[in-house]
Design a protein around this motif. Structure first.
Motif: not given
Ligand code: GRG
Length: 261
Positions: A96-111
């Motif tokens: 939970p220390k990683v804000p959701a908007d950052r997590l979504v950006r990382a997942i988009a990079e991965l995709g």
């Protein structure tokens, strides 16, 4: 899935991801799920690349390939499941220390690193290039997509999850693009020099084979010069960061340039 994921390998992608998180002063444990996901995606691409309908290889990481042990059907499904698990793992296990908007950006990079503008693009152009001469531009396209995109995603996701600013993320992206290409140029050089050493011949395997490689298209000396330029350019990108935190990524670039396997 376990057989291939735990078969060894250098773990370059997860290490890059964690080092990049550290570079931007992030908490390295937050980047661990992303780092593991990089290795899952890399491993799935190796399983699929080794299949009879692709490269038809018998050995990977010093062991029989996945389809040799479990059969083609299971190997395809193990790859598919690793790809899916990679996304699930980042989404569900990043703390939970990683804000959701950052997590979504990382997942988009991965995709984007995996799909039709990433690994799949490199693989399809590679397949389409079989049996015909290609130039440096097309060779670079193949390597940027087959190899560099996932290395780039590893570094970029580490920086995003670690809380890096937009400009820091873009700097590490440039670093990763150089390192990604460097990785493949060195691979091609090693193919020549290793087979020369092993066979005691003057012409290495790749200079003799049909496959386009950097040494074949530009000569071994120019390929080595190109590798040197790429390391310099990669390390240049790190100049902006805290000098005390730069060492892992600069050593990794040098390691990739001077590796022997
Ligand atoms: C993503 C759905 C989907 C399909 C994959 C098969 C395929 C499409 C792409 C091929 C990608 C591929 C196998 C690229 C080669 C990358 C490469 C340089 C592999 C060797 O990496 P190392 O040296 O290996 O890091 P270790 O074993 O050390 O991890």
């Amino acid at each position: 899935m376990r057989y291939s994921l735990l078969a060894g390998g250098k773990r370059v992608r997860p290490i890059l991801c964690l080092a990049s998180c550290e570079l931007v002063s992030g908490d390295v444990s937050s980047a661990m799920p992303a780092a593991c996901a990089m290795e899952m995606i890399h491993t799935m691409s190796l399983i699929h690349d080794d299949l009879p309908c692709m490269d038809n290889d018998d050995l990977r990481r010093g062991k029989p390939t996945n389809h040799k042990v479990f059969g083609e059907e299971t190997a395809i499904l193990a790859g598919d499941a690793l790809l899916s698990l990679a996304f699930e793992h980042v989404a569900a296990r990043t703390g939970p220390k990683v804000p959701a908007d950052r997590l979504v950006r990382a997942i988009a990079e991965l995709g984007s690193a995996v799909g039709s503008e990433g690994l799949v693009a490199g693989q399809i152009v590679d397949i389409a290039s079989e049996g015909r001469d290609i130039g440096l531009g097309e060779l670079e396209y193949i390597h940027v997509h087959k190899t560099a995109k996932l290395l780039e995603a590893s570094v970029v996701c580490g920086a995003i999850v670690g809380g890096g600013s937009q400009s820091e993320v873009e700097r590490v992206r440039k670093y990763a693009r150089c390192v990604g290409l460097l990785f493949q140029v060195v691979d091609d050089i090693l193919d020549v020099t290793k087979s020369t050493e092993e066979l005691g011949k003057t012409a290495g395997k790749d200079l003799a084979s049909d496959k386009a490689t950097y040494p074949k298209l530009m000569g071994i000396e120019k390929a080595k010069e190109f590798a040197g330029e790429l390391v310099e350019k990669a390390i240049e990108q790190l100049g902006h960061f805290d000098a005390a935190r730069v060492a892992p990524l600069s050593h990794l670039a040098n390691y990739i340039a001077s590796r022997h396997n």
